[in-house]
Motif scaffolding. Structure first.
Motif, mmCIF file in Angstrom:
data_model
loop_
_atom_site.group_PDB
_atom_site.id
_atom_site.type_symbol
_atom_site.label_atom_id
_atom_site.label_comp_id
_atom_site.label_asym_id
_atom_site.label_seq_id
_atom_site.Cartn_x
_atom_site.Cartn_y
_atom_site.Cartn_z
ATOM 1 N N ASN A 261 0.837 -1.216 0.000
ATOM 2 C CA ASN A 261 0.000 0.000 0.000
ATOM 3 C C ASN A 261 0.868 1.261 0.000
ATOM 4 O O ASN A 261 0.665 2.184 0.790
ATOM 5 N N LYS A 262 1.865 1.245 -0.878
ATOM 6 C CA LYS A 262 2.768 2.394 -1.098
ATOM 7 C C LYS A 262 3.713 2.685 0.065
ATOM 8 O O LYS A 262 4.461 3.660 0.038
ATOM 9 N N ARG A 263 3.681 1.831 1.117
ATOM 10 C CA ARG A 263 4.678 2.004 2.180
ATOM 11 C C ARG A 263 5.853 1.074 1.876
ATOM 12 O O ARG A 263 5.647 -0.140 1.723
ATOM 13 N N LEU A 264 7.041 1.632 1.821
ATOM 14 C CA LEU A 264 8.217 0.790 1.604
ATOM 15 C C LEU A 264 8.420 -0.103 2.818
ATOM 16 O O LEU A 264 8.196 0.322 3.958
ATOM 17 N N ILE A 265 8.843 -1.328 2.566
ATOM 18 C CA ILE A 265 9.228 -2.207 3.666
ATOM 19 C C ILE A 265 10.712 -1.953 3.917
ATOM 20 O O ILE A 265 11.548 -2.218 3.055
ATOM 21 N N ASP A 266 10.986 -1.401 5.070
ATOM 22 C CA ASP A 266 12.338 -0.959 5.425
ATOM 23 C C ASP A 266 12.859 -0.050 4.296
ATOM 24 O O ASP A 266 12.194 0.927 3.950
ATOM 25 N N ASN A 267 13.996 -0.390 3.693
ATOM 26 C CA ASN A 267 14.495 0.509 2.636
ATOM 27 C C ASN A 267 14.027 0.095 1.233
ATOM 28 O O ASN A 267 14.516 0.612 0.236
#
Ligand code: PXG
Length: 294
Positions: A261-267
């Motif tokens: 949902n457009k949130r990066l997982i970590d980097n």
């Protein structure tokens, strides 16, 4: 011309173009049936015994009596691979309620239909393994365990298909389903794992997820490598804030998730534990002790 695939249906082999079943089969009319997706690597069918066992458990739950023994079913799978001279394959094993009338009553279906297809596997783009995939939490809730639970590997996949459609129209690779309490459940045809502070977590099967054979093997593998692995409820907040997220499945193997949902997982790049598990899993699937030779 290349020789056509030979498909097993109820005791005989048919070339792909002739491999057909009745329009009165309740597998088609009502999604009444069970299936397995299995892979062979280098002449070894990975975890074949486990897949056959799960097929019979799914059938037991829906009171579908498979008309052959587990041993015979194993032999049919191996024979289909031999007939097609395949050493690396994707195997689809389907048992439907069989031919009946236009009424859903399974009592009207005297004989289940058995289908075995051995095909080549469309591998995920190598980019997916290297960079990770994008995913979204879908509005489609996984059916709970007191409904048409995905613990049963049944021919009812609309729940997953609805989620996949949302992913398609949103231009992301995969969808993730929540359970009815809003906890993370699984992907459309993959189990899900997160890594937080060096520990590995996956949702319990009472969220309605399929007890994945790949997930089980990945958990054992991770433990052998010294990681702590726990089944626990995972909230969307914990998912978005994980250090690493990955999917597991027969087709997917292990696939890193880089964005949800457009949130990066970590980097936004595959993490070290995911990469290590991917490398070790690639060895495991080719270990002859992990499967049945063709
Ligand atoms: N959850 C669901 C709902 C699945 O259908 C998995 C998890 C992973 O389970 P395994 O045992 O494979 O690790 C699945 C697996 C296909 C296909 O052709 C589907 C699956 C596996 C292989 C092929 O759609 N589902």
């Amino acid at each position: 011309m290349e020789k056509e695939l030979q498909v097993y249906i109820d005791g005989a082999y048919y070339p792909k173009s002739q491999a057909k079943i009745s329009v009165f089969d309740h597998g088609l009319l009502y999604g009444d049936g069970v299936f397995e997706g299995i892979r062979a690597y280098d002449g070894i069918v990975f975890k074949l015994k486990e897949h056959i066992t799960r097929l019979f458990c799914s059938a037991h739950m829906i009171m579908l009596e498979i008309p052959v023994s587990k041993e015979k079913m194993t032999e049919i799978v191996l024979e289909t691979l031999r007939k097609n001279k395949m050493t690396d394959a994707y195997i689809r094993l389907v048992v439907t309620r069989g031919v009946g009338d236009l009424g859903l009553n399974p009592k009207k279906c005297p004989k289940p239909t058995i289908i075995v297809i051995a095909d080549t596997i469309a591998l995920h783009k190598s980019e997916a393994k290297e960079k990770g995939v994008t995913a979204m939490l879908s509005w489609v809730k996984r059916d709970p365990v007191d409904a048409t639970s995905h613990e049963i590997k049944s021919l009812n996949y609309l729940n997953s298909i609805l989620a996949k459609i949302e992913a398609n129209i949103s231009n992301v690779d995969e969808a993730i389903c929540l359970d009815k309490n809003g906890m993370i459940c699984e992907g459309v045809a993959e189990n899900i794992f997160i890594v937080k502070n060096g520990k590995i977590y996956t949702p319990p099967s009472y969220t309605g997820a399929l007890p994945g054979i790949t997930a089980e093997e990945v958990m054992k593998l991770a433990q052998r490598l010294g990681y702590e692995v726990r089944e626990k409820n995972i909230t969307p907040y914990e998912l978005f804030n994980a250090n690493e997220v990955f999917f597991t499945g027969t087709a997917a193997e292990i696939i890193p998730v880089r964005e949800i949902n457009k949130r990066l997982i970590d980097n936004g790049t595959p993490g070290p534990i995911t990469k290590r598990l991917m490398a070790e899993f690639a060895k495991l699937v080719r270990d002859p002790s992990q499967g049945v030779p063709i």
